[in-house]
Design a protein around this motif. Structure first.
Motif, mmCIF file in Angstrom:
data_model
loop_
_atom_site.group_PDB
_atom_site.id
_atom_site.type_symbol
_atom_site.label_atom_id
_atom_site.label_comp_id
_atom_site.label_asym_id
_atom_site.label_seq_id
_atom_site.Cartn_x
_atom_site.Cartn_y
_atom_site.Cartn_z
ATOM 1 N N SER A 32 32.161 30.815 38.118
ATOM 2 C CA SER A 32 31.170 32.002 38.653
ATOM 3 C C SER A 32 30.284 31.570 39.713
ATOM 4 C CB SER A 32 30.537 32.027 37.053
ATOM 5 O OG SER A 32 28.559 32.263 36.916
ATOM 6 N N ASN A 80 33.877 29.034 27.372
ATOM 7 C CA ASN A 80 34.120 30.288 27.650
ATOM 8 C C ASN A 80 34.539 30.126 28.792
ATOM 9 O OD1 ASN A 80 33.824 32.960 28.590
ATOM 10 N ND2 ASN A 80 32.748 32.403 30.374
ATOM 11 N N ARG A 82 36.650 32.441 32.079
ATOM 12 C CA ARG A 82 36.417 33.401 32.756
ATOM 13 C C ARG A 82 38.131 34.354 33.423
ATOM 14 N NH1 ARG A 82 31.620 34.818 34.786
ATOM 15 N NH2 ARG A 82 29.948 34.057 33.769
ATOM 16 N N HIS A 105 30.034 38.104 31.669
ATOM 17 C CA HIS A 105 30.765 36.279 31.445
ATOM 18 C C HIS A 105 32.536 36.397 31.509
ATOM 19 C CE1 HIS A 105 31.319 36.969 27.292
ATOM 20 N NE2 HIS A 105 29.986 37.280 26.461
ATOM 21 N N THR A 106 32.467 37.573 31.082
ATOM 22 C CA THR A 106 34.009 37.896 30.932
ATOM 23 C C THR A 106 34.971 37.248 32.096
ATOM 24 O OG1 THR A 106 33.835 39.286 29.058
ATOM 25 C CG2 THR A 106 36.047 39.158 30.522
ATOM 26 N N TRP A 107 34.197 37.809 33.202
ATOM 27 C CA TRP A 107 35.275 37.826 34.706
ATOM 28 C C TRP A 107 34.483 37.087 35.062
ATOM 29 C CZ3 TRP A 107 37.958 41.196 33.195
ATOM 30 C CH2 TRP A 107 38.399 42.761 32.615
ATOM 31 N N GLU A 109 34.581 35.510 39.101
ATOM 32 C CA GLU A 109 33.404 36.381 40.251
ATOM 33 C C GLU A 109 34.095 35.860 41.748
ATOM 34 O OE1 GLU A 109 29.169 36.195 36.904
ATOM 35 O OE2 GLU A 109 29.656 34.709 39.157
ATOM 36 N N GLN A 142 41.158 28.448 35.538
ATOM 37 C CA GLN A 142 40.297 29.006 34.812
ATOM 38 C C GLN A 142 41.506 28.565 32.754
ATOM 39 O OE1 GLN A 142 37.038 29.834 33.550
ATOM 40 N NE2 GLN A 142 37.371 29.012 36.053
#
Length: 338
Positions: A32, A80, A82, A105-107, A109, A142
């Protein structure tokens, strides 16, 4: 000026020299751009507060990386990961296409190159840095547990010695080597971790011409021309929507149906995630001119576009990239300059 102020100013300057590379490290750890900047700011504050305890047994840079690693590991305790749309769902045929958003917050960035890639003189070092922030590699990172992620980044991307990583993490060289081996094994199982590695740095003449043809096709909304540029298995994504499309027929079909409002758009080049990209403005029928629609990130392989990813949260992305929130029409620009 007092000695205390001079010392504070000097420390500010010394810390700021490391901001870009620390942001790049935290971005690779967290996936992120905004969380990375928060992590670096937290790192700088912690360094300020504890500087008197810094005994100089390591370099200031190593000490900052130790603080940044701890900040990132703390932020990752929630577990989490991403992701990109294709990491979460199956490809959707155009006939069943639906725009279903998921939380931010899923993706994974996007990030401007300038915020995470420090200027280096060695072309090989610069190329490795760019490759290590590309979307496919970031998505692969990730999948790693946080400490393996840190070890892989420090050893493979930043070229730290195993002994240096062991000292930073407070562990043994054997433990570092074991973590690196497991991380490499996980990445080797992913067949897409190098999917966009065919992008040269800088872009070669063929790739530059491909981008010029892409801009002409997209701005002209010429689907025949665009089809000729797309690999038959090209992928299109649009976070925050989890929809993703495969193949030029479904992609161009989407663009002429659900995406038809993008006809007549304008593209401005941006440097994003070590890849070519564009700020995408679509026509604004109410206010006139053009309004922000997406940050596009393009993947190239074999002389074709293999992926293009539209990040649609323009209220966050365009300010991050220093982009205007409105483009005037060409007529307005000519009149204004007259």
């Amino acid at each position: 000026m007092s000695d205390g102020t001079a010392t504070a100013d000097d420390l500010d300057i010394r810390l700021e020299k490391h901001r870009v590379e620390l942001t790049g490290y935290c971005y690779r750890m967290l996936g992120s751009s905004f969380e990375a900047e928060d992590a670096v700011q937290d790192t700088m504050v912690r360094a300020w507060r504890s500087y008197e305890k810094f005994e100089g047994r390591s370099s200031l840079r190593s000490w900052l990386y130790r603080i940044a690693t701890n900040v990132c590991l703390d932020m990752l305790t929630a577990g989490n990961k991403r992701a990109r749309p294709m990491d979460l769902t199956e490809s959707t045929p155009l006939t069943r296409a639906a725009l279903s958003p998921r939380p931010d917050h899923t993706w994974l960035e996007p990030v401007p190159d300038a915020r995470v890639l420090p200027t280096v003189e060695d072309p090989a070092e610069a190329a490795v840095a760019k490759e290590s922030v590309r979307l496919a590699f970031m998505a692969a990172l990730q999948q790693l547990p946080p400490k393996q992620r840190a070890v892989l980044i420090l050893r493979e991307v930043l070229a730290w010695k195993a002994s240096e990583v062991a000292e930073l993490l407070g562990t043994s060289v054997a433990s570092v080597n074991s973590a690196l081996q497991r991380a490499r094994a996980t990445l080797s199982e992913r067949d897409d971790s190098g999917a966009d590695a065919a992008v040269s740095d800088p872009l070669d003449e063929e790739q530059q011409k491909l981008l010029e043809r892409y801009v002409a096709a997209f701005e002209g909304y010429d689907m025949t021309a665009l089809t000729a540029l797309l690999h038959e298995d090209a992928i299109m994504t649009m976070p925050p929507f989890d929809l993703w499309l495969t193949g030029h027929d479904d992609i161009t079909g989407f663009m002429t149906t659900l995406g038809a409002a993008c006809a007549g758009s304008r593209l401005l080049p941006v440097e994003v995630n070590g890849l070519p990209g564009f700020a995408h403005y679509k026509p604004d029928p109410e206010a006139g001119g053009f309004t922000p629609w997406a940050i596009q990130v393009l993947e190239i392989s074999g002389g074709r576009l293999t992926g293009f990813h539209f990040f649609l949260d323009t209220k966050r992305w365009f300010p991050l990239f220093g982009l205007p929130l409105q483009l005037e029409t060409e007529t307005d620009q000519v009149e204004e300059g007259a």
